[in-house]
Design a protein around this motif. Sequence first.
Motif, mmCIF file in Angstrom:
data_model
loop_
_atom_site.group_PDB
_atom_site.id
_atom_site.type_symbol
_atom_site.label_atom_id
_atom_site.label_comp_id
_atom_site.label_asym_id
_atom_site.label_seq_id
_atom_site.Cartn_x
_atom_site.Cartn_y
_atom_site.Cartn_z
ATOM 1 N N GLY A 1 39.799 46.213 65.022
ATOM 2 C CA GLY A 1 39.594 47.117 63.903
ATOM 3 C C GLY A 1 40.887 47.645 63.339
ATOM 4 N N ALA A 2 41.095 47.442 62.038
ATOM 5 C CA ALA A 2 42.310 47.907 61.367
ATOM 6 C C ALA A 2 42.026 49.065 60.428
ATOM 7 C CB ALA A 2 42.967 46.754 60.601
ATOM 8 N N GLY A 3 40.956 49.815 60.710
ATOM 9 C CA GLY A 3 40.761 51.079 60.016
ATOM 10 C C GLY A 3 41.756 52.097 60.536
ATOM 11 N N PRO A 4 41.682 53.332 60.083
ATOM 12 C CA PRO A 4 42.662 54.328 60.505
ATOM 13 C C PRO A 4 42.763 54.519 62.014
ATOM 14 C CG PRO A 4 41.527 55.101 58.548
ATOM 15 C CD PRO A 4 40.835 53.837 58.966
ATOM 16 N N VAL A 5 41.644 54.522 62.740
ATOM 17 C CA VAL A 5 41.728 54.689 64.190
ATOM 18 C C VAL A 5 42.390 53.472 64.829
ATOM 19 C CG1 VAL A 5 40.395 54.875 66.329
ATOM 20 C CG2 VAL A 5 39.816 56.305 64.381
ATOM 21 N N GLY A 6 42.056 52.282 64.352
ATOM 22 C CA GLY A 6 42.697 51.083 64.875
ATOM 23 C C GLY A 6 44.185 51.078 64.626
ATOM 24 N N LEU A 7 44.603 51.490 63.436
ATOM 25 C CA LEU A 7 46.026 51.563 63.129
ATOM 26 C C LEU A 7 46.711 52.613 63.995
ATOM 27 C CD1 LEU A 7 45.750 51.303 59.242
ATOM 28 C CD2 LEU A 7 46.430 49.483 60.823
ATOM 29 N N ALA A 8 46.024 53.734 64.228
ATOM 30 C CA ALA A 8 46.587 54.764 65.111
ATOM 31 C C ALA A 8 46.700 54.250 66.545
ATOM 32 C CB ALA A 8 45.726 56.028 65.065
ATOM 33 N N ALA A 9 45.719 53.476 66.990
ATOM 34 C CA ALA A 9 45.784 52.902 68.332
ATOM 35 C C ALA A 9 46.927 51.899 68.440
ATOM 36 C CB ALA A 9 44.459 52.228 68.682
ATOM 37 N N ALA A 10 47.121 51.105 67.380
ATOM 38 C CA ALA A 10 48.206 50.122 67.385
ATOM 39 C C ALA A 10 49.565 50.812 67.438
ATOM 40 C CB ALA A 10 48.100 49.240 66.144
ATOM 41 N N GLN B 1 48.229 46.278 56.176
ATOM 42 C CA GLN B 1 48.744 47.581 56.581
ATOM 43 C C GLN B 1 49.208 47.542 58.037
ATOM 44 O OE1 GLN B 1 49.454 50.208 54.829
ATOM 45 N NE2 GLN B 1 50.021 51.500 56.561
ATOM 46 N N ALA B 2 48.482 46.851 58.898
ATOM 47 C CA ALA B 2 48.897 46.720 60.301
ATOM 48 C C ALA B 2 50.215 45.956 60.410
ATOM 49 C CB ALA B 2 47.797 46.028 61.107
ATOM 50 N N ARG B 3 50.378 44.930 59.608
ATOM 51 C CA ARG B 3 51.632 44.165 59.648
ATOM 52 C C ARG B 3 52.809 44.983 59.140
ATOM 53 N NH1 ARG B 3 48.057 40.100 57.888
ATOM 54 N NH2 ARG B 3 48.676 40.368 55.703
ATOM 55 N N SER B 4 52.533 45.990 58.299
ATOM 56 C CA SER B 4 53.616 46.766 57.690
ATOM 57 C C SER B 4 54.429 47.546 58.712
ATOM 58 C CB SER B 4 53.048 47.727 56.628
ATOM 59 O OG SER B 4 52.393 48.842 57.231
ATOM 60 N N PHE B 5 53.885 47.779 59.907
ATOM 61 C CA PHE B 5 54.666 48.483 60.928
ATOM 62 C C PHE B 5 54.801 47.655 62.200
ATOM 63 C CE2 PHE B 5 50.322 50.082 61.252
ATOM 64 C CZ PHE B 5 50.058 50.153 62.612
ATOM 65 N N GLY B 6 54.769 46.320 62.035
ATOM 66 C CA GLY B 6 55.184 45.453 63.119
ATOM 67 C C GLY B 6 54.120 44.849 63.991
ATOM 68 N N CYS B 7 52.856 44.952 63.598
ATOM 69 C CA CYS B 7 51.787 44.355 64.391
ATOM 70 C C CYS B 7 51.568 42.897 64.005
ATOM 71 C CB CYS B 7 50.476 45.108 64.190
ATOM 72 S SG CYS B 7 50.513 46.833 64.685
ATOM 73 N N GLU B 8 51.136 42.091 64.957
ATOM 74 C CA GLU B 8 50.562 40.776 64.672
ATOM 75 C C GLU B 8 49.104 40.988 64.257
ATOM 76 O OE1 GLU B 8 52.180 37.967 64.733
ATOM 77 O OE2 GLU B 8 54.028 38.574 65.745
#
Length: 404
Positions: free
Chosen positions: A203-212, A235-242
Amino acid sequence: MAGNRAVVYTGPGKVEVSDIDFPGLVLRDGPGVNPRNVGRKCEHGVILKVVSTNICGSDQHMVRGRTTAPSGLVLGHEITGEVIEVGRDVEFIKKGDLVSVPFNIACGRCRSCKERNTNVCLNVNPDRPGSAYGYVDMGGWVGGQSEYVMVPYADFQLLKFPDKEQAMEKIRDLTMLSDIFPTGYHGAVSAGVRPGSTVYVAGAGPVGLAAAHSAQLLGAAVVIVGDLNGERLAQARSFGCETVNLSDHANLGEQIEQILGVPEVDSAIDCVGFEAHGHGHGHTEAPATVLNSIMEVTRAGGRLGIPGLYVTGDPGAIDNDAKVGTLKIRFGLGWAKSHTFVTGQTPVMQYHRELMMSILSGKAQIAKAVNATVISLDDAPRAYQEFDKGAARKFVIDPHGLIK
């Protein structure tokens, strides 16, 4: 006396900004208020002028009509505000303090609270352990997507920011301390993330992004985020996630193998919850998909953090079992792999102070990670619509125009 305006749920797919009562240090009768909570005196509480209050995916479940929330419920459990009135029994919190409010309401007196399990306080909800502002079946405490709100048990619960001016400069980050940042962090901690870990976040919603972002703070070597929404994956890739796009490819393990060389991770975090969809082209709702998929891709002996919301009442569920929260989970797979599962509301108070310090020191950049977007109170209905369509943003309501 000042007026008060708030975001109110009026039926499936509908919210509006309405005039509501100015709060007092008592829990009055109203939509969703448990009859046994009506008239509850809160001289241990404070009245806040709301500085920021966020729209949460949990709110969206109610607005979609996927819970038993009543019409007229005032929404909002992510609250940051300035104290404008203190109850007779409040000793340490003072008028003028700028504070973060944990979304869990906790008394500080019961066995659960004394054991730091403030997510399942025994004294705030007559129906069951645990409570929250503006949420269905949580006791009826009035929500904080409003101009003013009452917060009980102030001395125990509230996190005071040490410097108001500094806090306002970082308010887009600090507003996430009421829920989303501790929730994502709890998911990562529960999943056993540590330096060198490989982590999958569903999940790449806000909670998923916060978890990442939390997994990165904890030292993860690789964080992989999966979703069906390309904008949120960007958005997840923007701060270094695969990332893996699950609308293109149904086999999660194969996609993870392309990144890591093996089809499994050390830890996995479910940030989707009960409205999960299946994977691949033509996907439809399949609420057990995420839980089953993270068991498949987590190594034997690994841990699963499950901050995603699951409910006991879902009138819009796909079958009668799912309507009461009964899902077709491959528990035998989890048993065979000796997985550890951690579920439930996040005990915010276990984490919010250390995360505040990470923000104030510049270590944590949670507003950037979740794409915090400030809006007015009147813009909230539009923001709910955009969020429902998958906008890659975390909407922050600024009821009084105080955020620069």
